[in-house]
Design an enzyme around this catalytic site. Sequence first.
Site, PDB file in Angstrom:
ATOM      1  N   LYS A 148       7.145  69.699 -53.287  1.00 33.02           N
ATOM      2  CA  LYS A 148       7.391  68.587 -54.225  1.00 33.02           C
ATOM      3  C   LYS A 148       8.433  68.927 -55.280  1.00 33.02           C
ATOM      4  CE  LYS A 148       3.577  69.758 -57.303  1.00 33.02           C
ATOM      5  NZ  LYS A 148       2.128  69.734 -57.385  1.00 33.02           N
ATOM      6  N   ARG A 160      -9.318  68.060 -63.345  1.00 39.43           N
ATOM      7  CA  ARG A 160      -8.444  67.100 -62.709  1.00 39.43           C
ATOM      8  C   ARG A 160      -9.236  66.537 -61.526  1.00 39.43           C
ATOM      9  NH1 ARG A 160      -2.319  68.491 -60.857  1.00 39.43           N
ATOM     10  NH2 ARG A 160      -3.309  68.698 -58.812  1.00 39.43           N
TER      11      ARG A 160
HETATM   12  C1  LIG Z   1       1.739  70.929 -57.203  1.00 37.11           C
HETATM   13  C2  LIG Z   1       0.512  71.326 -56.530  1.00 37.11           C
HETATM   14  C3  LIG Z   1       0.405  72.588 -55.958  1.00 37.11           C
HETATM   15  C4  LIG Z   1       1.482  73.649 -56.075  1.00 37.11           C
HETATM   16  O1  LIG Z   1       1.555  74.102 -57.398  1.00 37.11           O
HETATM   17  P1  LIG Z   1       2.439  75.389 -57.771  1.00 37.11           P
HETATM   18  O2  LIG Z   1       1.921  75.804 -59.087  1.00 37.11           O
HETATM   19  O3  LIG Z   1       3.852  74.922 -57.817  1.00 37.11           O
HETATM   20  O4  LIG Z   1       2.222  76.398 -56.732  1.00 37.11           O
HETATM   21  C5  LIG Z   1      -0.758  72.892 -55.273  1.00 37.11           C
HETATM   22  N1  LIG Z   1      -1.762  72.001 -55.169  1.00 37.11           N
HETATM   23  C6  LIG Z   1      -1.694  70.763 -55.703  1.00 37.11           C
HETATM   24  C7  LIG Z   1      -2.840  69.836 -55.527  1.00 37.11           C
HETATM   25  C8  LIG Z   1      -0.556  70.387 -56.407  1.00 37.11           C
HETATM   26  O5  LIG Z   1      -0.509  69.165 -56.936  1.00 37.11           O
END
Ligand SMILES: *Cc1c(COP(=O)(O)O)cnc(C)c1O
Length: 339
Positions: free
Chosen positions: A12, A105
Site C-alpha cells: 500500500k 483498531r
Molecule cells: C499497513 C498494514 C500493514 C503493514 O504495516 P507496516 O508497518 O508498513 O509493515 C500490515 N497489516 C495491516 C492490517 C495494515 O493495515
Amino acid sequence: MEQNIDVAGVTKCFCGNPIIAREFLMGGVSYLADSRLENLKKLRMLDVPKIMIRLPMISEIEEVVKYADISLNSELDTVKKIGQVASSMDKVHGIVLMVDLGDLREGFFNKEDIISACEEVNSISGVKLMGIGTNLSCYGGVVPTCENLGRLTEIKESIENRIGRSLDIVSGGNSSSYQLVEAGKMPCGVNNLRLGTMLLLGHDEVNDKWIKGTYHDCFILKTEIVEIKDKPSKPIGEIGKDAFGNVPAFEDEGIIKRAICAIGKQDTDIKWMEPLDRSIKILGASSDHLILDISKSKMDYHVGSIVEFQLDYVAILSVMNSTYVRKVIKNRDEKVREG
Ligand SMILES: *Cc1c(COP(=O)(O)O)cnc(C)c1O
C-alpha cells in the site's frame, strides 16, 4: 524467513506498483497484501496469493473476491456476504479473523467472541477459515510483545480444539512485530507477518534501529530549485496564521541563502524527508513551495539545480500518491526499468 514465518509483502505504501511488488516476490514473500482494492487490481497479473488487509466494505465484496484470495475480517455480516458472492463465482475465499490484543483498531476483543466467530465462519460455504491475525502499534501504539502475541497463539490453540483442525495462518502483525523475530522471541505459533515498512526501509520502528543488511534509501525524491535569494530568516511584519492555519515562529539569523523547490505539502510530508546534502535545512513548505536554507552548503546550487531527499514512510506514502510527482524505478546499477 527463519523461524518458519511467511511474509505477506504489503504494497500500500507504494500504491501497489507491480514493478516494486515483483521485487518483493523475488525477495521471497509468500503473499502480496494491500488495504486498497485499486492496488490489488494492479497486482492481478502477479501469480501469488493476495490478501486484502483492510476490513472489506460490504459494497466492494464482488471485487474483493475477484482480486483477493484472502481477506482480514472482523464482522460476520461481511463474511456471510463474502461467502454468498464467492459461492456464486464458484470460488472459495480465505478468511483471517482479526483479534484485537489491545491496540483498539480492528478485531474481536473477547476470546469467547473470536472462538465462536471462528466456529461460525467454519460453517459458512464459499469461505474457508484460514486463521487469525492481529494488528498492533498502528492506532494505540501498543508494542508487540511475547505476552500479547502469546495470547494470540493461546487463542489459536483454543480455536483449533474447538473446530477440530489446525489453522493455516496466525498473522502476528506488521513491521513493528519484526523486532521479536530479530530477538528470537516471537511466540512459535505465529507463522505470518505482514510487512511493508520493514521491507521498504529496513527500519525497526519500535527500537528505532536499522536492520542489518538492508538499504534505507530506496526512495529518493528529486526536486528542482525555482528561486535562490539572500533574504532574512525572519519574515517582515506582523505574523498571523500560515497557509495551514498555524502561527509560525522564526529565529532571527540575519540574512541567509534561501532556495525554493517546486514541490509542496500537496505532494509530500516535509517532516519525513531529509536532504541528502546534510548541510541543507528544510525551513518549511506551503502547498507547492518547499523552502530551504542552503547557506551552509558547499554545493554550488543555482536555479534549475536538483535537490535530493531521502524519504521516510509518511513521505513515501504521500509522494507515491501525488500525481504531480513522476515515479522512476531503477536498479541500484542505475538501469531504468520504467518511467
Ligand atoms: C499497513 C498494514 C500493514 C503493514 O504495516 P507496516 O508497518 O508498513 O509493515 C500490515 N497489516 C495491516 C492490517 C495494515 O493495515
